[in-house]
Design a protein around this motif. Structure first.
Motif, PDB file in Angstrom:
ATOM      1  N   ASN A  92       4.713   9.864   4.001  1.00 15.22           N
ATOM      2  CA  ASN A  92       5.995  10.826   4.210  1.00 15.22           C
ATOM      3  C   ASN A  92       5.347  12.381   3.568  1.00 15.22           C
ATOM      4  O   ASN A  92       4.694  13.097   3.316  1.00 15.22           O
ATOM      5  CB  ASN A  92       6.703  10.147   2.415  1.00 15.22           C
ATOM      6  CG  ASN A  92       7.712  10.758   1.750  1.00 15.22           C
ATOM      7  OD1 ASN A  92       8.404  11.139   2.510  1.00 15.22           O
ATOM      8  ND2 ASN A  92       8.032  10.139   0.661  1.00 15.22           N
TER       9      ASN A  92
ATOM     10  N   ARG B 294       2.241   1.926  -0.721  1.00 17.73           N
ATOM     11  CA  ARG B 294       3.561   2.604   0.373  1.00 17.73           C
ATOM     12  C   ARG B 294       2.867   1.438   1.331  1.00 17.73           C
ATOM     13  O   ARG B 294       3.724   0.689   1.868  1.00 17.73           O
ATOM     14  CB  ARG B 294       3.329   3.773   0.955  1.00 17.73           C
ATOM     15  CG  ARG B 294       4.558   4.504   2.291  1.00 17.73           C
ATOM     16  CD  ARG B 294       4.838   5.317   2.543  1.00 17.73           C
ATOM     17  NE  ARG B 294       5.924   6.150   1.903  1.00 17.73           N
ATOM     18  CZ  ARG B 294       7.113   5.915   1.731  1.00 17.73           C
ATOM     19  NH1 ARG B 294       7.136   5.918   2.772  1.00 17.73           N
ATOM     20  NH2 ARG B 294       7.656   7.007   0.892  1.00 17.73           N
ATOM     21  N   VAL B 295       2.129   1.949   1.246  1.00 19.02           N
ATOM     22  CA  VAL B 295       0.747   1.200   2.428  1.00 19.02           C
ATOM     23  C   VAL B 295       1.034  -0.140   1.549  1.00 19.02           C
ATOM     24  O   VAL B 295       1.371  -1.756   3.170  1.00 19.02           O
ATOM     25  CB  VAL B 295      -1.124   1.527   3.025  1.00 19.02           C
ATOM     26  CG1 VAL B 295      -0.835   0.326   3.393  1.00 19.02           C
ATOM     27  CG2 VAL B 295      -0.688   3.024   3.101  1.00 19.02           C
TER      28      VAL B 295
ATOM     29  N   SER C 297       3.153  -2.416  -0.232  1.00 18.14           N
ATOM     30  CA  SER C 297       4.437  -2.217  -0.089  1.00 18.14           C
ATOM     31  C   SER C 297       5.131  -2.245   1.297  1.00 18.14           C
ATOM     32  O   SER C 297       5.679  -3.729   1.715  1.00 18.14           O
ATOM     33  CB  SER C 297       5.099  -1.542  -0.801  1.00 18.14           C
ATOM     34  OG  SER C 297       5.601  -0.300  -0.371  1.00 18.14           O
ATOM     35  N   GLY C 298       4.541  -1.671   2.340  1.00 20.97           N
ATOM     36  CA  GLY C 298       5.106  -2.182   3.909  1.00 20.97           C
ATOM     37  C   GLY C 298       4.861  -2.698   4.381  1.00 20.97           C
ATOM     38  O   GLY C 298       5.680  -3.713   5.183  1.00 20.97           O
ATOM     39  N   ASN C 299       3.051  -3.317   4.133  1.00 16.57           N
ATOM     40  CA  ASN C 299       2.624  -4.730   4.385  1.00 16.57           C
ATOM     41  C   ASN C 299       3.304  -6.049   4.522  1.00 16.57           C
ATOM     42  O   ASN C 299       3.439  -7.171   5.352  1.00 16.57           O
ATOM     43  CB  ASN C 299       1.211  -4.476   4.494  1.00 16.57           C
ATOM     44  CG  ASN C 299       0.676  -3.464   4.883  1.00 16.57           C
ATOM     45  OD1 ASN C 299       1.014  -2.738   5.744  1.00 16.57           O
ATOM     46  ND2 ASN C 299      -0.523  -2.892   4.789  1.00 16.57           N
TER      47      ASN C 299
ATOM     48  N   ARG D 228       6.696  -6.218   3.635  1.00 15.90           N
ATOM     49  CA  ARG D 228       7.547  -6.643   4.388  1.00 15.90           C
ATOM     50  C   ARG D 228       7.945  -6.553   5.848  1.00 15.90           C
ATOM     51  O   ARG D 228       8.847  -7.654   6.183  1.00 15.90           O
ATOM     52  CB  ARG D 228       8.407  -5.291   4.139  1.00 15.90           C
ATOM     53  CG  ARG D 228       8.914  -4.579   2.905  1.00 15.90           C
ATOM     54  CD  ARG D 228       9.900  -3.420   3.381  1.00 15.90           C
ATOM     55  NE  ARG D 228       9.500  -2.593   1.977  1.00 15.90           N
ATOM     56  CZ  ARG D 228       9.374  -1.514   1.821  1.00 15.90           C
ATOM     57  NH1 ARG D 228       9.883  -0.838   2.638  1.00 15.90           N
ATOM     58  NH2 ARG D 228       9.292  -0.346   0.735  1.00 15.90           N
ATOM     59  N   VAL D 229       6.287  -6.566   6.869  1.00 15.42           N
ATOM     60  CA  VAL D 229       6.395  -6.610   7.941  1.00 15.42           C
ATOM     61  C   VAL D 229       6.542  -8.457   7.946  1.00 15.42           C
ATOM     62  O   VAL D 229       6.013  -9.331   7.117  1.00 15.42           O
ATOM     63  CB  VAL D 229       5.006  -6.673   8.467  1.00 15.42           C
ATOM     64  CG1 VAL D 229       4.819  -6.687   9.547  1.00 15.42           C
ATOM     65  CG2 VAL D 229       5.221  -5.102   8.121  1.00 15.42           C
TER      66      VAL D 229
END
Length: 54
Positions: free
Chosen positions: A2, A46-47, A49-51, A53-54
């Protein structure tokens, strides 16, 4: 990454350099450390929570 998080990291580095060079502004070093830790926590969150979702 970001753009706001990148700006926070740059500000933390600049404050750390300024705080390290001038002993009268040594409190800036603590501010830079706190801001850097907050930016690191935000990036890791962020990293992580991003992982999920995948």
């Amino acid at each position: 990454m970001n753009i706001a998080l990148l700006i926070i990291i740059v500000v933390a580095i600049v404050l750390a350099i300024v705080g390290g060079l001038n002993s009268a502004l040594s409190w800036l070093l603590w501010v830079a450390l706190i801001v850097g830790v907050i930016a690191l926590i935000a990036f890791l969150f962020r990293v992580i929570s991003g992982n999920k979702r995948v």
